[in-house]
Design a protein around this motif. Structure first.
Motif, mmCIF file in Angstrom:
data_model
loop_
_atom_site.group_PDB
_atom_site.id
_atom_site.type_symbol
_atom_site.label_atom_id
_atom_site.label_comp_id
_atom_site.label_asym_id
_atom_site.label_seq_id
_atom_site.Cartn_x
_atom_site.Cartn_y
_atom_site.Cartn_z
ATOM 1 N N GLU A 92 1.477 -1.386 -0.292
ATOM 2 C CA GLU A 92 0.092 -0.146 0.056
ATOM 3 C C GLU A 92 0.757 1.769 -0.096
ATOM 4 O O GLU A 92 0.123 1.991 -1.011
ATOM 5 C CB GLU A 92 -1.046 -0.148 1.268
ATOM 6 C CG GLU A 92 -2.375 -0.694 1.665
ATOM 7 C CD GLU A 92 -3.154 -1.359 2.127
ATOM 8 O OE1 GLU A 92 -2.299 0.045 3.520
ATOM 9 O OE2 GLU A 92 -3.836 -1.823 2.405
ATOM 10 N N ALA A 93 2.052 0.810 0.909
ATOM 11 C CA ALA A 93 3.078 2.083 0.685
ATOM 12 C C ALA A 93 3.684 2.819 -0.723
ATOM 13 O O ALA A 93 4.002 3.368 -1.111
ATOM 14 C CB ALA A 93 4.076 2.276 1.620
ATOM 15 N N ASN A 94 4.283 1.061 -0.708
ATOM 16 C CA ASN A 94 4.993 0.908 -2.373
ATOM 17 C C ASN A 94 4.376 0.329 -3.240
ATOM 18 O O ASN A 94 4.560 -0.744 -3.052
ATOM 19 C CB ASN A 94 6.252 1.160 -2.180
ATOM 20 C CG ASN A 94 7.576 0.913 -3.623
ATOM 21 O OD1 ASN A 94 7.087 1.366 -4.585
ATOM 22 N ND2 ASN A 94 8.614 1.291 -3.064
ATOM 23 N N PRO A 95 4.226 0.261 -4.384
ATOM 24 C CA PRO A 95 3.463 -0.818 -5.144
ATOM 25 C C PRO A 95 4.260 -1.001 -6.159
ATOM 26 O O PRO A 95 4.339 -2.003 -6.858
ATOM 27 C CB PRO A 95 2.366 0.595 -5.986
ATOM 28 C CG PRO A 95 2.248 1.440 -6.421
ATOM 29 C CD PRO A 95 2.971 1.469 -4.600
ATOM 30 N N ASN A 96 5.936 -0.907 -6.240
ATOM 31 C CA ASN A 96 6.709 -1.096 -6.829
ATOM 32 C C ASN A 96 7.459 -1.667 -5.846
ATOM 33 O O ASN A 96 8.347 -3.089 -6.525
ATOM 34 C CB ASN A 96 7.352 -0.048 -6.951
ATOM 35 C CG ASN A 96 8.576 -1.041 -8.368
ATOM 36 O OD1 ASN A 96 7.839 -1.491 -9.162
ATOM 37 N ND2 ASN A 96 9.506 0.072 -7.808
ATOM 38 N N SER A 97 7.254 -2.260 -4.496
ATOM 39 C CA SER A 97 7.765 -3.340 -3.536
ATOM 40 C C SER A 97 9.311 -3.627 -3.144
ATOM 41 O O SER A 97 9.311 -3.838 -3.605
ATOM 42 C CB SER A 97 6.859 -4.728 -3.544
ATOM 43 O OG SER A 97 5.556 -5.133 -4.053
ATOM 44 N N LYS A 98 9.603 -1.726 -3.122
ATOM 45 C CA LYS A 98 10.814 -1.739 -3.272
ATOM 46 C C LYS A 98 11.547 -0.696 -2.284
ATOM 47 O O LYS A 98 10.250 0.197 -1.509
ATOM 48 C CB LYS A 98 11.195 -1.492 -4.265
ATOM 49 C CG LYS A 98 11.264 -1.890 -5.881
ATOM 50 C CD LYS A 98 11.728 -3.457 -5.927
ATOM 51 C CE LYS A 98 11.913 -4.479 -7.629
ATOM 52 N NZ LYS A 98 12.830 -5.718 -7.124
ATOM 53 N N ILE A 99 12.254 -0.842 -1.373
ATOM 54 C CA ILE A 99 12.787 -0.105 -0.374
ATOM 55 C C ILE A 99 13.422 1.140 -0.981
ATOM 56 O O ILE A 99 14.319 0.920 -2.079
ATOM 57 C CB ILE A 99 13.482 -0.994 0.623
ATOM 58 C CG1 ILE A 99 14.258 -1.257 0.387
ATOM 59 C CG2 ILE A 99 12.515 -1.761 1.666
ATOM 60 C CD1 ILE A 99 15.810 -0.205 0.310
ATOM 61 N N PRO A 100 13.548 1.741 -0.486
ATOM 62 C CA PRO A 100 12.229 2.565 0.592
ATOM 63 C C PRO A 100 11.484 2.930 0.163
ATOM 64 O O PRO A 100 10.833 3.880 -0.778
ATOM 65 C CB PRO A 100 13.382 3.829 1.598
ATOM 66 C CG PRO A 100 13.920 4.314 0.341
ATOM 67 C CD PRO A 100 14.181 3.277 -0.824
ATOM 68 N N ALA A 101 10.364 3.593 1.783
ATOM 69 C CA ALA A 101 9.008 3.497 1.604
ATOM 70 C C ALA A 101 9.084 4.890 2.473
ATOM 71 O O ALA A 101 9.012 4.491 3.522
ATOM 72 C CB ALA A 101 8.025 3.291 1.301
#
Length: 278
Positions: A92-101
């Motif tokens: 939900e914070a990052n739809p790309n599923s990579k850090i950082p968010a």
């Protein structure tokens, strides 16, 4: 390279790709499991890991705090090796599923940010800090996005084939080594005439480039210092040493990492102090 590969008409995902991070690679997006993100007491909630991309943001936070800005934050470790980035809350914070968010709760409506350069720009603009002179903003932006476009060749290209791929092949290693050395030469020539990436102004461009290329010329990337002849990039080394000596950089680079000398989750300055003063 002796084996050859003929691509099929339509690619299908029918076997693991192999290599160090094979269990995390998949051709689809979205969450794999339900896991809400923790939320601390501060306006800024960072979900990250102390990789070069993660260090960019924690270094900026520590620089902002050292400069007297109200930039208190919680930094929560996302263990990408365990697949935390595929939890529902993180997606939900990052739809790309990579850090950082980053979740910014400082206003009436929470704001989500992903991609490290977007986070750096958001924070720097919010506090009007580390942007360099306004009449030279284009130079800062150019180097900031140079890093975003260049680092995938260093990490996903050179790093993967030199250090993480299940087998070593000459062609991809040579191809990405050539590009990494070209990038280091770009930096070395620029830093021969500039203290920082934007003249004598320390900016978020330096904070973005340092965790990747400063680490590389210090021989800490992929155990490839000798292979890349990093000692020959003397101007980059001078710059990397100067930035690495900054107290906020020393603090920021140990956050969201595990083991002795690191801070797994950061909730106050005391968390870092306890490690650095141990």
């Amino acid at each position: 390279m002796t084996d050859t590969y003929t691509p099929p008409k339509v690619w299908t995902w029918d076997a693991p790709s192999g290599g160090t991070w094979a269990n995390l690679n998949r051709p689809i997006a979205g969450a794999t499991h339900d896991k809400p993100l923790p939320v601390g007491d501060h306006p800024f909630q960072l979900y990250s890991m102390g990789t070069p991309n993660g260090q960019k943001v924690t270094i900026l936070f520590e620089e902002l705090l050292a400069a007297g800005h109200a930039a208190e934050y919680d930094a929560w470790l996302i263990k990408i090796g365990d697949g935390d980035q595929f939890g529902s809350g993180f997606v939900e914070a990052n739809p790309n599923s990579k850090i950082p968010a980053l979740m910014d709760h400082s206003g009436a409506t929470p704001v989500r940010l992903f991609e490290s350069a977007a986070i750096l720009m958001h924070l720097a603009e919010k506090f009007d800090a580390f942007l360099g002179p306004r009449d030279n903003r284009a130079e800062m932006l150019s180097w900031l996005f140079w890093q975003m476009g260049s680092a995938p060749y260093l990490g996903g290209g050179f790093g993967h084939f030199y250090a993480y791929a299940p087998e070593k092949f000459e062609y991809p290693i040579n191809r990405f080594t050539m590009e990494v050395k070209r990038q280091l030469d770009v930096l070395d020539r620029h830093l021969a005439e500039n203290q920082f990436m934007v003249g004598d102004h320390y900016t978020i461009a330096d904070m973005a480039i340092w965790p990747w290329y400063g680490r590389t010329v210090h021989g800490e990337s992929y155990n490839a210092g000798d292979f890349l002849d990093v000692a020959s990039y003397k101007n980059v080394i001078r710059w990397a040493d100067e930035i690495g000596a900054r107290t906020p950089v020393k603090r920021g680079k140990i956050i969201n990492r595990t083991g002795d000398g690191f801070v797994e989750n950061r909730h106050s300055a005391a968390d870092i102090d306890a490690v650095l003063n141990a």
